[in-house]
Motif scaffolding. Structure first.
Motif, mmCIF file in Angstrom:
data_model
loop_
_atom_site.group_PDB
_atom_site.id
_atom_site.type_symbol
_atom_site.label_atom_id
_atom_site.label_comp_id
_atom_site.label_asym_id
_atom_site.label_seq_id
_atom_site.Cartn_x
_atom_site.Cartn_y
_atom_site.Cartn_z
ATOM 1 N N GLY A 70 0.793 -1.218 0.000
ATOM 2 C CA GLY A 70 0.000 0.000 0.000
ATOM 3 C C GLY A 70 0.830 1.274 0.000
ATOM 4 O O GLY A 70 0.294 2.374 0.060
ATOM 5 N N ARG A 71 2.161 1.124 -0.069
ATOM 6 C CA ARG A 71 3.067 2.273 -0.048
ATOM 7 C C ARG A 71 4.029 2.258 -1.226
ATOM 8 O O ARG A 71 5.112 2.811 -1.173
ATOM 9 C CB ARG A 71 3.861 2.295 1.269
ATOM 10 N N GLY A 72 3.617 1.587 -2.304
ATOM 11 C CA GLY A 72 4.453 1.582 -3.502
ATOM 12 C C GLY A 72 5.373 0.392 -3.649
ATOM 13 O O GLY A 72 6.283 0.426 -4.479
ATOM 14 N N HIS A 73 5.131 -0.662 -2.872
ATOM 15 C CA HIS A 73 5.949 -1.873 -2.992
ATOM 16 C C HIS A 73 5.040 -3.092 -3.127
ATOM 17 O O HIS A 73 3.965 -3.137 -2.525
ATOM 18 C CB HIS A 73 6.843 -2.072 -1.761
ATOM 19 N N VAL A 74 5.507 -4.058 -3.896
ATOM 20 C CA VAL A 74 4.783 -5.315 -4.068
ATOM 21 C C VAL A 74 5.809 -6.439 -4.058
ATOM 22 O O VAL A 74 6.870 -6.319 -4.681
ATOM 23 C CB VAL A 74 4.004 -5.344 -5.401
ATOM 24 N N ILE A 75 5.473 -7.508 -3.371
ATOM 25 C CA ILE A 75 6.283 -8.722 -3.412
ATOM 26 C C ILE A 75 5.459 -9.788 -4.116
ATOM 27 O O ILE A 75 4.276 -9.964 -3.809
ATOM 28 C CB ILE A 75 6.658 -9.206 -1.996
ATOM 29 N N SER A 76 6.091 -10.477 -5.061
ATOM 30 C CA SER A 76 5.417 -11.614 -5.689
ATOM 31 C C SER A 76 6.268 -12.859 -5.466
ATOM 32 O O SER A 76 7.496 -12.799 -5.493
ATOM 33 C CB SER A 76 5.194 -11.375 -7.187
ATOM 34 N N GLY A 77 5.582 -13.954 -5.236
ATOM 35 C CA GLY A 77 6.236 -15.251 -5.117
ATOM 36 C C GLY A 77 5.781 -16.103 -6.282
ATOM 37 O O GLY A 77 4.602 -16.093 -6.639
ATOM 38 N N GLN A 78 6.721 -16.797 -6.896
ATOM 39 C CA GLN A 78 6.358 -17.621 -8.034
ATOM 40 C C GLN A 78 7.215 -18.872 -8.096
ATOM 41 O O GLN A 78 8.202 -18.986 -7.392
ATOM 42 C CB GLN A 78 6.469 -16.835 -9.343
ATOM 43 N N HIS A 79 6.799 -19.764 -8.956
ATOM 44 C CA HIS A 79 7.569 -20.970 -9.222
ATOM 45 C C HIS A 79 8.093 -20.846 -10.649
ATOM 46 O O HIS A 79 7.334 -20.562 -11.573
ATOM 47 C CB HIS A 79 6.702 -22.226 -9.083
ATOM 48 N N CYS A 80 9.385 -21.043 -10.808
ATOM 49 C CA CYS A 80 10.041 -20.884 -12.100
ATOM 50 C C CYS A 80 10.524 -22.247 -12.592
ATOM 51 O O CYS A 80 11.113 -23.024 -11.839
ATOM 52 C CB CYS A 80 11.224 -19.930 -11.938
ATOM 53 N N HIS A 81 10.255 -22.516 -13.868
ATOM 54 C CA HIS A 81 10.732 -23.749 -14.489
ATOM 55 C C HIS A 81 11.255 -23.400 -15.886
ATOM 56 O O HIS A 81 10.599 -22.665 -16.628
ATOM 57 C CB HIS A 81 9.612 -24.785 -14.612
ATOM 58 N N ALA A 82 12.428 -23.916 -16.222
ATOM 59 C CA ALA A 82 12.989 -23.704 -17.555
ATOM 60 C C ALA A 82 13.972 -24.821 -17.864
ATOM 61 O O ALA A 82 14.500 -25.477 -16.957
ATOM 62 C CB ALA A 82 13.695 -22.353 -17.632
ATOM 63 N N GLU A 83 14.204 -25.000 -19.147
ATOM 64 C CA GLU A 83 15.191 -25.960 -19.602
ATOM 65 C C GLU A 83 16.163 -25.233 -20.518
ATOM 66 O O GLU A 83 15.766 -24.338 -21.266
ATOM 67 C CB GLU A 83 14.507 -27.112 -20.332
ATOM 68 N N ARG A 84 17.414 -25.625 -20.422
ATOM 69 C CA ARG A 84 18.465 -25.004 -21.237
ATOM 70 C C ARG A 84 19.513 -26.072 -21.501
ATOM 71 O O ARG A 84 20.244 -26.483 -20.593
ATOM 72 C CB ARG A 84 19.064 -23.827 -20.472
ATOM 73 N N GLY A 85 19.569 -26.547 -22.734
ATOM 74 C CA GLY A 85 20.463 -27.658 -23.028
ATOM 75 C C GLY A 85 20.056 -28.865 -22.215
ATOM 76 O O GLY A 85 18.890 -29.252 -22.203
ATOM 77 N N ASN A 86 21.010 -29.424 -21.477
ATOM 78 C CA ASN A 86 20.699 -30.579 -20.631
ATOM 79 C C ASN A 86 20.446 -30.178 -19.178
ATOM 80 O O ASN A 86 20.431 -31.020 -18.295
ATOM 81 C CB ASN A 86 21.839 -31.604 -20.704
ATOM 82 N N ARG A 87 20.230 -28.881 -18.939
ATOM 83 C CA ARG A 87 20.015 -28.378 -17.578
ATOM 84 C C ARG A 87 18.546 -28.008 -17.368
ATOM 85 O O ARG A 87 17.873 -27.563 -18.289
ATOM 86 C CB ARG A 87 20.878 -27.152 -17.313
ATOM 87 N N THR A 88 18.105 -28.154 -16.127
ATOM 88 C CA THR A 88 16.737 -27.784 -15.758
ATOM 89 C C THR A 88 16.790 -26.866 -14.553
ATOM 90 O O THR A 88 17.544 -27.103 -13.610
ATOM 91 C CB THR A 88 15.901 -29.033 -15.406
#
Length: 132
Positions: A79-97
């Motif tokens: 309410g004072r100009g700040h926001v926190i978001s929580g998320q789950h991130c998933h990605a693949e890059r080559g043979n890495r996850t």
């Protein structure tokens, strides 16, 4: 009661990001926005300005071959100009996850995002995924 306007702009930005809609995402950012990316890898650092941030997002999409998914789990304004978001991130890059919880701390000025601090659950895993 409706959603706080600061939370709404973060949700609008998150939806645009998830859809790869950088034109809409750009409308949620101030011209001088800065995104801070932790770690020691190819994306780490302070990305200053709307164009630099949009290039960061393009690079994330390109490097992951379009596999990057960010599922927003919570959006919390103060309410004072700040926001926190929580998320789950998933990605693949080559043979890495990459599969971890992440968080973003936003500063909102004039109804737009002016600063983004990115936090990750495991900095070492993020470093290994993104490499140099």
């Amino acid at each position: 009661m409706g959603e706080h306007p600061d939370a709404a702009v973060v949700r609008r930005a998150a939806t645009a990001f998830q859809q790869g809609d950088l034109d809409t995402l750009a409308t949620t950012l101030t011209a001088d926005v800065v995104q801070h990316v932790p770690g020691d890898h190819m994306l780490s650092g302070h990305h200053k300005g709307r164009d630099a941030c949009l290039q960061l997002y393009r690079t994330e999409y390109e490097e992951t071959g379009g596999t990057l998914r960010v599922d927003v789990e919570t959006v919390m304004p103060d309410g004072r100009g700040h926001v926190i978001s929580g998320q789950h991130c998933h990605a693949e890059r080559g043979n890495r996850t990459l599969d971890m919880k992440t968080g973003l701390f936003f500063t909102i000025v004039g109804g737009k995002i002016s600063d983004i601090d990115y936090c990750v659950e495991d900095i070492d895993a993020a470093n290994a995924f993104w490499g140099k």
